[in-house]
Enzyme design. Sequence first.
Site, PDB file in Angstrom:
ATOM      1  N   CYS A  18       0.819  -1.205   0.000  1.00 35.66           N
ATOM      2  CA  CYS A  18       0.000   0.000   0.000  1.00 35.66           C
ATOM      3  C   CYS A  18       0.867   1.276   0.000  1.00 35.66           C
ATOM      4  CB  CYS A  18      -0.964  -0.051   1.186  1.00 35.66           C
ATOM      5  SG  CYS A  18      -2.474   0.866   0.905  1.00 35.66           S
ATOM      6  N   HIS A  54      -3.427  -5.098   1.019  1.00 37.60           N
ATOM      7  CA  HIS A  54      -2.871  -4.393   2.162  1.00 37.60           C
ATOM      8  C   HIS A  54      -2.877  -5.204   3.450  1.00 37.60           C
ATOM      9  CE1 HIS A  54      -6.923  -2.435   3.532  1.00 37.60           C
ATOM     10  NE2 HIS A  54      -6.811  -3.664   3.977  1.00 37.60           N
TER      11      HIS A  54
END
Lengths: 462, 257
Positions: B99, B199
């Site tokens: 991310c 993520h």
Amino acid sequence: MPRNASRLGVRGWLASTAARAVGVLLRSLGRAGTTVPGRVLLALDPSALSRISIRLGAGTVLVSATNGKTTTAALAEAALSQSGLTVVHNSAGANMAGGIASALLHANPGPETLGLLEIDEFWLPELAPQLKPKAVLLGNLFRDQLDRYGELDAILDRWIEAAVQLAADGTHFVLCADDPGIAWLGLQLPAASVTWFGVEDTTLALKQLPHAADAGSCRRCGTPLVYSAVLLGHLGHWACPSCGLTRPTPTFALAGITLHGARFSSLRIASPSGTHSVELGVPGVYNAYNAVGAWALAATLGVPPDVVASAFGSAKASFGRAETFTISDREATLFLVKNPTGANEVIRALASEAEPLALQFLLNDGVADGRDVSWIWDADFEDIADQIEMVVCSGTRASEAALRFRYSGVPADRIATISEPRAGLAQLAKSRQESLWVLPTYTAMLELRSALADEGLVERVV
Amino acid sequence: MLSERKRLRLAVLYPTLLNIYADRGNIEFLRRRCEWRDLGFQVTAVGVGDKLVEGSFDLVYMGGGQDRDQVRCGEDLQGHKTAVLGDWIGQGNPLLAVCGGYQLLGKAYTGPDLSIPGISAIDATTSQGKTRLIGPIAIRTDLAGPTDGVLAGFENHAGRTVLGSGTAPLGTVLKGHGNDGSSGLEGARRGATIGTYLHGPLLPKNWWLADWLIAKSLGLELEDLLQLDDALEIAAHRVARTAAGAEWADAPGFESN
């Protein structure tokens, strides 16, 4: 323009009547009807919230936070009701637009009627201006359902924008000084518009910031904050070493706390009227925060301290928050868990239990739970891994929950994966332990409670 | 004398700033899988102002953070850390960036009120979109793994990342948004360095990728690692894929007692 107003009035009356009829229908079908009637109301009459709330003679009060809204509002409701007000309250935690409208739908407006509404943190900036509250309590902002809410900073910015406007219109704010973000919000408001609450007793301070903690840096200058005491997540005694921004001194403060296992605690609350002792029927530091906040709110609204103390002493746990029931001759306690900070506080309370732990963790990934279950890896299950005799993992993401316990150090032969909630609880009830601990996410709690209500083991909440 | 026990030294960059989606899950997952194999495991936290010492680590991890925190990381990365990481990645060594960390591997992350320089170890640029790309995701990689290279996870990002023409993606999107919601590509890979929008705890949902990283970090082949009982791990991957709408048709049997 009377003609226009009367047309709106008819529209409002029709909308309310139709929405109430939907509520009656739902309840006749055995459904709780906590949000649908309100959605009907808002669809037919978008201005319903302001229309109904201005008819509440004692005004409207809002409670928002990531964690503790329901318990804080329940405690405040107990105090306000005991003081003689008729309180309209969305008690089942139905705290978005539909749930709030449903609660107001049942309001019987009068001079002694007060609206006490817990509001979802995302909905607060949109709904608060319509409700024109006389007071707003903001408890905390933690990492929660990032898939739905986006980043914390963005929510706080929206809160600040709304709060500045509300304060200018005369709303009073009851704010937690120990949360740096909430404190920053309060510091943007006129001092006379704010009453601070917090925890002074640091005997239960954590050794370090937990993994799940947010809000690491100063909102004013960006420097990492320093803590002389960390009490819960990022709540504590904080200060910025660079620009000097520091925790406001609370007017209402927890001066002392004694935890009695995972069931209740004894508090001493310092206030302008002196220091008061309270027995609280819900456990943990997190509920102590809720209690001090509710105390400050009730006091701000003029409820005398002896009334608040007596109301808190007899307040029962609310819907799934340390609610108990009996199953197979064992006492089971339900703790709603929905984010890492909330889960950590339940873990902390469980860690103080002397007996080995028999627990069920129910992890769903519905929209109301958060589709993203990443957060379970931020909760400190390691802290109770050695105490766990049996953990049953249930819910739509039971397998990742089981994995979490395995990686927290619980041996594989103490972990069971049984997706169906009630079947999982049946397995748990085979434990030798007299106390059972049940930790569901929101929709899992609704499912499990509904099954238990069918068996008459818990009350159905209408 | 017995040969020295192998030990994995993990350097975690900015653990107090880049940790928002429970990135700790990845670290704990690596730790346990090393411990269960009697491999040593050591974590070094490298924060703002700290030196990233060459030769002191076998694997680097960078997690996700809020924009405000990512700005500080972007500034701190310039100079010394960019040089060390550039050498490390350029030599094909293992690094996992998730991310926000993934965005920092590229040239820059920019938006109307945002300009965060990256380390340019990967030819990619990220711009801030008006909406967030959120939801369960499944991608197909060309990494050899027991799930035919498929990884499952969750994405939640405003950034739209565009790869330079010579840059390989980590995989192609089966379900979900990926780098920019339109290219059908997800993540980036250069040697054993992986950047991805899957993520937070993506390793618990993709156990074999953790083993792939462990093997690369210790200079071993995947087959050299002690086989563990992965029944729970396999089930977690299967459910994560189902959540994304990319069923695992030929999953090995698993009894959920």
